[in-house]
Design an enzyme around this catalytic site. Structure first.
Site, short mmCIF file in Angstrom:
data_model
loop_
_atom_site.label_atom_id
_atom_site.label_comp_id
_atom_site.label_asym_id
_atom_site.label_seq_id
_atom_site.Cartn_x
_atom_site.Cartn_y
_atom_site.Cartn_z
N LYS A 1 1.40 2.42 -3.64
CA LYS A 1 0.66 2.23 -4.21
C LYS A 1 -0.19 3.82 -4.28
CE LYS A 1 -2.97 -0.18 -3.15
NZ LYS A 1 -4.59 0.33 -2.24
N CYS B 1 0.71 -1.25 0.20
CA CYS B 1 0.08 0.15 -0.28
C CYS B 1 0.10 1.08 -0.14
CB CYS B 1 -1.06 -0.05 0.99
SG CYS B 1 -2.04 -1.37 0.91
N1 LIG Z 1 -3.49 -5.12 3.26
C1 LIG Z 1 -3.61 -4.52 4.24
O1 LIG Z 1 -2.90 -4.56 4.73
C2 LIG Z 1 -4.73 -3.19 3.90
C3 LIG Z 1 -5.61 -3.04 2.69
N2 LIG Z 1 -5.89 -1.83 2.60
C4 LIG Z 1 -6.93 -1.70 0.93
O2 LIG Z 1 -7.97 -2.86 0.96
C5 LIG Z 1 -8.00 -2.40 -0.42
C6 LIG Z 1 -7.60 -4.40 -0.18
O3 LIG Z 1 -6.55 -4.80 -0.27
P1 LIG Z 1 -5.49 -6.71 0.25
O4 LIG Z 1 -6.97 -7.15 0.80
O5 LIG Z 1 -4.63 -5.86 0.51
O6 LIG Z 1 -6.19 -6.84 -1.18
P2 LIG Z 1 -6.68 -8.81 -1.20
O7 LIG Z 1 -6.05 -8.52 -2.72
O8 LIG Z 1 -5.60 -9.21 -0.91
O9 LIG Z 1 -7.58 -8.12 -1.32
C7 LIG Z 1 -8.43 -8.56 -2.41
C8 LIG Z 1 -9.94 -9.59 -2.83
O10 LIG Z 1 -10.66 -8.86 -3.80
C9 LIG Z 1 -11.26 -10.06 -4.59
N3 LIG Z 1 -12.19 -9.11 -5.59
C10 LIG Z 1 -12.10 -8.20 -6.38
N4 LIG Z 1 -13.06 -8.09 -7.00
C11 LIG Z 1 -14.39 -8.77 -6.43
C12 LIG Z 1 -15.01 -8.88 -6.76
N5 LIG Z 1 -16.30 -7.75 -7.67
N6 LIG Z 1 -16.04 -9.57 -6.27
C13 LIG Z 1 -15.66 -9.91 -4.69
N7 LIG Z 1 -13.99 -10.46 -5.10
C14 LIG Z 1 -13.31 -9.86 -5.13
C15 LIG Z 1 -10.35 -10.77 -5.48
O11 LIG Z 1 -10.00 -11.77 -6.11
C16 LIG Z 1 -8.88 -10.77 -4.02
O12 LIG Z 1 -9.18 -11.66 -3.19
C17 LIG Z 1 -6.91 -2.49 -1.27
O13 LIG Z 1 -7.74 -0.97 -1.96
C18 LIG Z 1 -5.75 -1.81 0.06
O14 LIG Z 1 -5.02 -0.59 -0.60
C19 LIG Z 1 -5.70 -1.01 3.39
C20 LIG Z 1 -5.47 -1.64 5.04
C21 LIG Z 1 -4.76 -2.13 4.97
O1 LIG Z 2 -3.50 0.83 3.72
C1 LIG Z 2 -1.83 -0.05 4.76
O2 LIG Z 2 -2.56 -0.92 3.94
C2 LIG Z 2 -1.38 -0.02 5.65
O3 LIG Z 2 -0.45 0.40 5.17
C3 LIG Z 2 0.84 0.66 6.46
O4 LIG Z 2 0.67 -0.91 6.52
P1 LIG Z 2 1.53 -1.77 6.43
O5 LIG Z 2 2.45 -1.60 5.25
O6 LIG Z 2 1.29 -3.65 6.76
O7 LIG Z 2 3.00 -2.42 7.31
P2 LIG Z 2 3.58 -0.99 8.02
O8 LIG Z 2 4.09 -1.54 9.63
O9 LIG Z 2 3.18 0.22 8.13
O10 LIG Z 2 5.66 -0.94 7.36
C4 LIG Z 2 5.37 -0.89 5.99
C5 LIG Z 2 7.27 -1.20 5.65
O11 LIG Z 2 7.60 -0.14 6.48
C6 LIG Z 2 8.87 -1.07 6.86
N1 LIG Z 2 8.92 0.23 7.75
C7 LIG Z 2 7.95 0.70 8.70
C8 LIG Z 2 8.33 1.15 9.92
C9 LIG Z 2 9.39 1.71 10.48
O12 LIG Z 2 9.85 1.99 11.18
N2 LIG Z 2 10.56 1.87 9.43
C10 LIG Z 2 10.41 0.76 8.36
O13 LIG Z 2 11.04 0.59 7.48
C11 LIG Z 2 8.39 -1.76 7.44
O14 LIG Z 2 9.38 -3.14 7.41
C12 LIG Z 2 7.41 -2.45 6.15
O15 LIG Z 2 8.02 -3.23 4.92
C13 LIG Z 2 -0.23 1.15 7.21
O16 LIG Z 2 0.94 1.03 8.57
C14 LIG Z 2 -1.53 0.79 7.79
O17 LIG Z 2 -2.13 1.42 8.87
C15 LIG Z 2 -1.73 1.20 6.96
O18 LIG Z 2 -3.59 0.58 6.92
#
Ligand SMILES: NC(=O)C1=CN([C@@H]2O[C@H](COP(=O)(O)OP(=O)(O)OC[C@H]3O[C@@H](n4cnc5c(N)ncnc54)[C@H](O)[C@@H]3O)[C@@H](O)[C@H]2O)C=CC1
Ligand SMILES: O=C(O)[C@H]1O[C@H](OP(=O)(O)OP(=O)(O)OC[C@H]2O[C@@H](n3ccc(=O)[nH]c3=O)[C@H](O)[C@@H]2O)[C@H](O)[C@@H](O)[C@@H]1O
Length: 479
Positions: free
Chosen positions: A278, A275
């Site tokens: 992106k 994330c």
């Molecule tokens: N990965 C993370 O830690 C975080 C991600 N986000 C955001 O949340 C969103 C999801 O991220 P992830 O869960 O990591 O993605 P992911 O790629 O793990 O999961 C997304 C899922 O949605 C499914 N999908 C796509 N279109 C669909 C549809 N029309 N109906 C049903 N399923 C469908 C895909 O097959 C996939 O399994 C993104 O916008 C990301 O930026 C926000 C906070 C944390």
């Molecule tokens: O939108 C998202 O996907 C998420 O992105 C990050 O979460 P995440 O990417 O899962 O993990 P982080 O702990 O933020 O680490 C991100 C990257 O930064 C690195 N990092 C983190 C902290 C730090 O002090 N230094 C550092 O190099 C980590 O090793 C890792 O590669 C944010 O922390 C979440 O709040 C958010 O929801």
């Protein structure tokens, strides 16, 4: 309306854990997580879940089949639901206008069209995916243009702030929950419905409500500012290496200022994960589209600094190994983008591996949670290599750190897994080629001890002395 039935579109890193926690905290609500991927849903219904996240297995096992369901029957789940989370992926566009920067909203749009096609009753539709500002407007346009007569929708923005590796903890005890909605009576009512779900376990004062656009922008802003801190400390790590200052000491010194705070100041090999990059690219693109080039350039610099850090670190590895790694065996300990996850998306380890492979090295790789197939998939991706067959010959995956380091010229710590801290480095030193090198890209090891063992050690943001046996004079020489 009292929400009794929730559907979540997207069973990924966000949809799966978020809905598992909602099901566990709201036993009277039926929560169905659906996905287009048959494999992913089968994994959610199996003993081995598709993602590794501490604490997740227990919650899923306790609620699955009771009020938590994973299914490919999207139509049924949408028909039954009062409230629908859209948790689908929003990757960076790889084609057309905005390529390489704008968010690709095709999955969000696909989800909105599915809802419009299927729904026969009023729904609250919640954007959980991270989206550009005003995406809710596009979703509403799609829903309104295609809805069944008499069916109405409210769109809410409810961005997710969980971090991987601590997702369950973050969901159980969030710093805040953010809900944005329309400033109309219907919009406020929908906000209240969603609040009432979170209020099962989160105090009302931690639930922040705003207008939709503030909520959407706050998610991008939070990720941009977190990543900016990492790029800032990483930029200072280069100054430390050039001057003899120690970036860890600098981080403590500045972090004690309560206006700065101590978190997210860990200098590293560079940030990874699906994330940060992106979402910042998305923010940059939005700024450019809004004719704000200075703002766009400001945030672009966070990404540029991250690229610089990754490149700088890998160049240091090659340079230290007498400027050539061709034919050498280098061990990467860790491949995930951070500890406590098996996720490799945008992992800095991929950058390290690619550079070393391009330079002709053979790689031994060990990660406690990343599957062999995932590592090979990442390293043979067309954006990484031209010859997958060549990569497969040069990369070996090992089941533990000791076998992975046996006979290696150098070890590179790419992920800060706890188990790497307590390895028997004397044993590892004995089994390695000499001189033996360790490059600690995560600053987790006891460098003094390693130097005493005989290792040449390099890390981020600190100059280290050579091992005693190789010093021409005492104390100050650097590797
Ligand atoms: N990965 C993370 O830690 C975080 C991600 N986000 C955001 O949340 C969103 C999801 O991220 P992830 O869960 O990591 O993605 P992911 O790629 O793990 O999961 C997304 C899922 O949605 C499914 N999908 C796509 N279109 C669909 C549809 N029309 N109906 C049903 N399923 C469908 C895909 O097959 C996939 O399994 C993104 O916008 C990301 O930026 C926000 C906070 C944390
Ligand atoms: O939108 C998202 O996907 C998420 O992105 C990050 O979460 P995440 O990417 O899962 O993990 P982080 O702990 O933020 O680490 C991100 C990257 O930064 C690195 N990092 C983190 C902290 C730090 O002090 N230094 C550092 O190099 C980590 O090793 C890792 O590669 C944010 O922390 C979440 O709040 C958010 O929801």
């Amino acid at each position: 309306m009292v929400v009794k039935n929730i559907c979540c579109l997207g069973a990924g890193y966000v949809g799966g854990p978020t809905c598992s926690v909602i099901a566990s905290k709201c036993p009277e609500i039926k929560v169905t997580v659906v996905d287009k991927s048959v494999t992913r849903i089968a994994q959610w219904n199996s003993e081995k879940l598709p993602i590794y996240e501490p604490g997740l297995d227990e919650i899923v096992k306790a609620r699955r089949g009771k009020n938590l369901f994973f299914s490919n029957n999207i139509e049924k789940a949408i028909l039954e639901a009062d409230l629908i989370f859209i948790s689908v992926n929003t990757p960076t566009k790889t084609f057309g206008n905005g390529k390489g920067r704008a968010a690709d909203l095709k999955y969000v749009e696909g989800a909105a069209r599915m809802i419009a096609d299927i729904a026969k009753s009023n729904k609250i539709v919640v954007e959980k995916s991270t989206v550009p500002v005003r995406a809710a407007e596009s979703i509403m346009n799609i829903l309104k243009a295609n809805n069944e007569p008499g069916v109405s929708y409210q769109i809410l923005s409810n961005p997710e702030f969980l971090a991987e590796g601590t997702a369950i903890q973050d969901l159980m005890h969030p710093d805040r929950v953010l809900i944005g909605g329309e400033e109309t009576p219907e919009g406020q009512l929908a906000i209240e419905e969603l609040c009432s779900i979170y209020e099962h376990w989160i105090p009302r004062k931690s639930i922040l409500t705003t207008n939709t656009w503030s909520s959407e922008l706050s998610k991008l802003a939070a990720n941009a500012m977190l990543a900016q801190r990492i790029s800032s400390i990483n930029s200072l790590s280069a100054v430390c290496e050039a001057t003899g200052a120690d970036v860890s000491e600098v981080a403590v010194a500045i972090g004690l200022d309560s206006r700065i705070g101590p978190k997210f100041l860990q200098a590293s090999i560079g940030f990874g994960g699906s994330c940060f990059q992106k979402d910042i690219l998305n923010l940059v693109y939005i700024c450019e589209s809004l004719s704000l080039p200075e703002v766009a350039a400001y945030w672009q610099q966070v990404i540029d600094m991250n690229e610089y850090q990754k490149t700088r670190f890998t160049a240091k590895v090659v340079q230290s190994l007498f400027n050539t790694v061709s034919g050498k065996n280098i061990t990467l300990l860790g491949f995930a983008f951070k500890k406590n996850t098996g996720d490799t998306r945008e992992s800095p380890a991929i950058h390290v591996a690619k550079t070393l492979l391009d330079e002709g090295a053979s790689l031994n790789i060990y990660d406690p949670k990343v599957e062999e197939s995932q590592i090979l998939y990442d390293l043979t991706h067309p954006s990484i290599c031209e010859s997958p067959e060549e990569v497969k010959k040069l990369v070996k995956i090992y089941p533990d750190a000791y076998s992975a380091t046996n006979g290696a010229h150098a070890v590179v710590i790419c992920t800060e897994w706890d188990e790497f801290v307590t390895l028997d480095y004397r044993e590892i030193y004995r089994s390695m080629m000499k001189p033996a090198y360790i490059f600690d890209g995560r600053k987790i090891l006891d460098h003094e001890e390693l130097i005493n063992i005989g290792f040449h050690v390099q890390t981020i943001g600190k100059r280290l002395p050579r091992p005693l046996s190789t010093r021409m004079w005492s104390g100050t020489a650097v590797v």
